[in-house]
Design an enzyme around this catalytic site. Sequence first.
Site, PDB file in Angstrom:
ATOM      1  N   ALA A 209       0.856  -1.143  -0.114  1.00 43.03           N
ATOM      2  CA  ALA A 209      -0.005   0.030   0.117  1.00 43.03           C
ATOM      3  C   ALA A 209       0.735   1.114  -0.155  1.00 43.03           C
ATOM      4  O   ALA A 209       0.637   1.969  -0.813  1.00 43.03           O
ATOM      5  CB  ALA A 209      -0.752   0.029   1.327  1.00 43.03           C
TER       6      ALA A 209
ATOM      7  N   GLU B  59       9.732   3.489   6.950  1.00 40.45           N
ATOM      8  CA  GLU B  59       9.683   2.397   7.474  1.00 40.45           C
ATOM      9  C   GLU B  59      10.472   1.815   8.747  1.00 40.45           C
ATOM     10  O   GLU B  59      11.506   2.194   8.873  1.00 40.45           O
ATOM     11  CB  GLU B  59      10.270   1.401   6.107  1.00 40.45           C
ATOM     12  CG  GLU B  59      10.295   0.006   6.378  1.00 40.45           C
ATOM     13  CD  GLU B  59       8.931  -0.583   6.875  1.00 40.45           C
ATOM     14  OE1 GLU B  59       7.937  -0.491   6.268  1.00 40.45           O
ATOM     15  OE2 GLU B  59       9.003  -1.361   8.082  1.00 40.45           O
TER      16      GLU B  59
ATOM     17  N   ASN C 207       4.357  -7.200   5.185  1.00 36.58           N
ATOM     18  CA  ASN C 207       3.459  -8.272   5.085  1.00 36.58           C
ATOM     19  C   ASN C 207       3.225  -8.732   3.564  1.00 36.58           C
ATOM     20  O   ASN C 207       3.361  -9.882   3.400  1.00 36.58           O
ATOM     21  CB  ASN C 207       1.857  -8.193   5.702  1.00 36.58           C
ATOM     22  CG  ASN C 207       2.149  -9.007   7.095  1.00 36.58           C
ATOM     23  OD1 ASN C 207       3.063  -9.551   7.494  1.00 36.58           O
ATOM     24  ND2 ASN C 207       0.720  -8.837   7.656  1.00 36.58           N
TER      25      ASN C 207
ATOM     26  N   ASP D 237       0.586   0.038  14.601  1.00 40.65           N
ATOM     27  CA  ASP D 237       0.989   1.705  15.137  1.00 40.65           C
ATOM     28  C   ASP D 237      -0.111   2.588  14.575  1.00 40.65           C
ATOM     29  O   ASP D 237      -0.411   3.568  14.990  1.00 40.65           O
ATOM     30  CB  ASP D 237       2.397   1.760  14.303  1.00 40.65           C
ATOM     31  CG  ASP D 237       3.349   0.940  15.173  1.00 40.65           C
ATOM     32  OD1 ASP D 237       2.826  -0.249  16.076  1.00 40.65           O
ATOM     33  OD2 ASP D 237       4.598   0.889  14.961  1.00 40.65           O
TER      34      ASP D 237
ATOM     35  N   ARG E  93     -11.379 -19.302   5.053  1.00 38.90           N
ATOM     36  CA  ARG E  93     -10.257 -19.399   5.936  1.00 38.90           C
ATOM     37  C   ARG E  93     -10.828 -19.816   7.313  1.00 38.90           C
ATOM     38  O   ARG E  93     -10.355 -20.471   8.062  1.00 38.90           O
ATOM     39  CB  ARG E  93      -9.516 -18.292   5.827  1.00 38.90           C
ATOM     40  CG  ARG E  93      -8.833 -18.355   4.408  1.00 38.90           C
ATOM     41  CD  ARG E  93      -7.857 -16.903   4.343  1.00 38.90           C
ATOM     42  NE  ARG E  93      -7.125 -17.086   3.434  1.00 38.90           N
ATOM     43  CZ  ARG E  93      -6.312 -16.226   2.833  1.00 38.90           C
ATOM     44  NH1 ARG E  93      -6.275 -14.907   3.508  1.00 38.90           N
ATOM     45  NH2 ARG E  93      -5.687 -16.245   1.765  1.00 38.90           N
TER      46      ARG E  93
ATOM     47  N   HIS F 115      -4.448 -11.923   9.266  1.00 39.13           N
ATOM     48  CA  HIS F 115      -4.970 -10.777   8.699  1.00 39.13           C
ATOM     49  C   HIS F 115      -5.923 -10.239   9.905  1.00 39.13           C
ATOM     50  O   HIS F 115      -6.977 -10.876  10.135  1.00 39.13           O
ATOM     51  CB  HIS F 115      -5.779 -11.034   7.345  1.00 39.13           C
ATOM     52  CG  HIS F 115      -5.991  -9.500   6.734  1.00 39.13           C
ATOM     53  ND1 HIS F 115      -4.925  -9.202   5.831  1.00 39.13           N
ATOM     54  CD2 HIS F 115      -6.988  -8.835   6.819  1.00 39.13           C
ATOM     55  CE1 HIS F 115      -5.647  -7.834   5.225  1.00 39.13           C
ATOM     56  NE2 HIS F 115      -6.811  -7.844   5.893  1.00 39.13           N
TER      57      HIS F 115
ATOM     58  N   ALA G 211      -6.358  -9.386  -0.417  1.00 36.71           N
ATOM     59  CA  ALA G 211      -5.492  -7.989   0.221  1.00 36.71           C
ATOM     60  C   ALA G 211      -4.620  -7.470  -1.060  1.00 36.71           C
ATOM     61  O   ALA G 211      -4.617  -6.095  -0.803  1.00 36.71           O
ATOM     62  CB  ALA G 211      -4.610  -8.856   1.297  1.00 36.71           C
TER      63      ALA G 211
HETATM   64  P1  ADP Z   1       0.026  -3.430   3.324  1.00 31.12           P
HETATM   65  O1  ADP Z   1      -0.254  -4.838   3.092  1.00 31.12           O
HETATM   66  O2  ADP Z   1      -1.123  -2.803   3.883  1.00 31.12           O
HETATM   67  O3  ADP Z   1       0.698  -2.658   2.553  1.00 31.12           O
HETATM   68  P2  ADP Z   1       2.300  -4.240   5.015  1.00 31.12           P
HETATM   69  O4  ADP Z   1       2.369  -4.969   6.202  1.00 31.12           O
HETATM   70  O5  ADP Z   1       2.567  -4.868   3.726  1.00 31.12           O
HETATM   71  O6  ADP Z   1       0.772  -3.589   4.905  1.00 31.12           O
HETATM   72  O7  ADP Z   1       3.204  -2.976   5.191  1.00 31.12           O
HETATM   73  C1  ADP Z   1       3.070  -2.117   6.439  1.00 31.12           C
HETATM   74  C2  ADP Z   1       4.674  -1.743   6.537  1.00 31.12           C
HETATM   75  O8  ADP Z   1       4.344  -0.695   7.617  1.00 31.12           O
HETATM   76  C3  ADP Z   1       5.489  -2.844   7.115  1.00 31.12           C
HETATM   77  O9  ADP Z   1       6.753  -2.804   6.609  1.00 31.12           O
HETATM   78  C4  ADP Z   1       5.829  -2.231   8.620  1.00 31.12           C
HETATM   79  O10 ADP Z   1       6.890  -2.746   9.150  1.00 31.12           O
HETATM   80  C5  ADP Z   1       5.542  -0.648   8.387  1.00 31.12           C
HETATM   81  N1  ADP Z   1       5.261   0.096   9.910  1.00 31.12           N
HETATM   82  C6  ADP Z   1       4.477  -0.298  10.705  1.00 31.12           C
HETATM   83  N2  ADP Z   1       4.235   0.681  11.793  1.00 31.12           N
HETATM   84  C7  ADP Z   1       5.001   1.488  11.554  1.00 31.12           C
HETATM   85  C8  ADP Z   1       5.543   2.723  11.999  1.00 31.12           C
HETATM   86  N3  ADP Z   1       5.121   3.189  13.062  1.00 31.12           N
HETATM   87  N4  ADP Z   1       6.438   3.460  11.174  1.00 31.12           N
HETATM   88  C9  ADP Z   1       7.220   3.015  10.119  1.00 31.12           C
HETATM   89  N5  ADP Z   1       6.609   1.944   9.673  1.00 31.12           N
HETATM   90  C10 ADP Z   1       5.762   1.156  10.160  1.00 31.12           C
END
Ligand code: ADP
Length: 458
Positions: A15, A34, A42, A226, A285, A395, A439
């Site tokens: 995303a 990140e 994920n 977060d 699921r 999820h 997703a």
């Molecule tokens: P989506 O499928 O919605 O894109 P993902 O799990 O693939 O979600 O990606 C979410 C990303 O956001 C992960 O790489 C995670 O480590 C990162 N993330 C989560 N919380 C924080 C934060 N507080 N600051 C920076 N990055 C974050």
Amino acid sequence: ADQTYDVVVIGAGGAGFSAAIEAKKAGASVVILEKMPTVGGNTLISGGEMNAPNNWVQRALGITGDSADLFYEDTMKGGDNLGTPKMVRILADNALASAEWLRDDIKVQFLPDHLFQFGGHSKQRALIPVGQTGAEMITKLKAKADTDKIVIKTNMKAETLLTNDQGKVTGVTATSSTGDKITFHANKGVVLATGGFGSNIEMRKKYNPEMDEKYMSTDSPGSTGDGIVMAEAVGAELTNMKYIQTYPVCNPVTGVISLVADSRFDGAILINQKGKRFVEELERRDVISKAILAQPGGYTYQLWNQKIADIGKTNEVHKDEYDQMIKQGVLYKAKTIEDAAKFFKIDVKTLKATIQKVNKYAKTGKDLDFHHRAGLKSLEKGPYYIQKAVPSVHHTMGGLVIDEKARVINEKGEIISGLYAAGEVTGVIHGTNRLGGNAIADIITFGRIAGQNVAAKN
Ligand code: ADP
């Protein structure tokens, strides 16, 4: 220290990258924060499959009768109608364009001649990236972001959203892994793309006490909710928080999702310790997970033969996982059914009777026991593969409420100015239960929408 960009994207999963690339394309300066040392979230460790109705692989395979309407209906029904209709509509109407964008603009390669039909879908419509994991997508999205000169800051954890007197979100504070505090100001807005909270046991329990320590998680350690907490602090509305999905077939030692077990979509069956089938293998699921937990020991075995293995080639495509499971003693390659039964101490007679029935149902095309929607496949010939598996948290369906422009909505139903969200951090699409392959379709579609709109805003 302070830094200023037009757009601050938090989270470098599917995303976040999609939002950043679109915002940049619209002319904005963009930074992605990140918190982990590497990008991908994920999305990276997922199977990467993506539903798109009416896609080019369906055409190549001669699969007819799919439509955005049918995809919409499957998705609504799959989530017990708790997805927001107008948002699911946007997903259904744009999933194909999202897939084409990945293919044409991001250069993601999909298998030209194979699709998955995940549980709850009435058509084979899930495109499969080469390598059959999210790595193909993340590698290509990252390459595109680099080409576009989008700034990516890893080891940078976003912590608190900043607002001005009017309540507009103007930036975020962050702390680097070395302890530096940085304030990122956003001229146009902030996009939350922080994923779900499957790895945060306390948060899981807060919203659904059933989802406690007894479940391991398939998720990245970064999935700690977060973005939900940060948005809540500025008044954001949360929805569907108690719906937490377990993935039915995961490694019983580590909790990691089993992609070798994707052979289920090509005809593998599920049996219990007694050697009996107990659920339709292409059920939702949540239904399969619950059924597994109700079996003796709370686990299942997945069984398939070489002929099924040769369709999706999951043993070869996911060779590292295959080798690891063999070493752990949770996967066994057996010459005969007797052999397979012996390895896991399953009653041979019962298992043989089960297989005979499956073979009969495969011939007649009618699974009289569980109505396998794709039709069972014959298991007459070995060798066989048998794998022990358990459900694991996968999820989190709930999250932030967004509107059709991916703007975050507060508890009074108003738009929180300057705040956008996309992906698993949001809670308006999947209702009680996310269907397989939905997703990626969701995160790419709404990631792009968030990026386009945050950049368009003055
Ligand atoms: P989506 O499928 O919605 O894109 P993902 O799990 O693939 O979600 O990606 C979410 C990303 O956001 C992960 O790489 C995670 O480590 C990162 N993330 C989560 N919380 C924080 C934060 N507080 N600051 C920076 N990055 C974050």
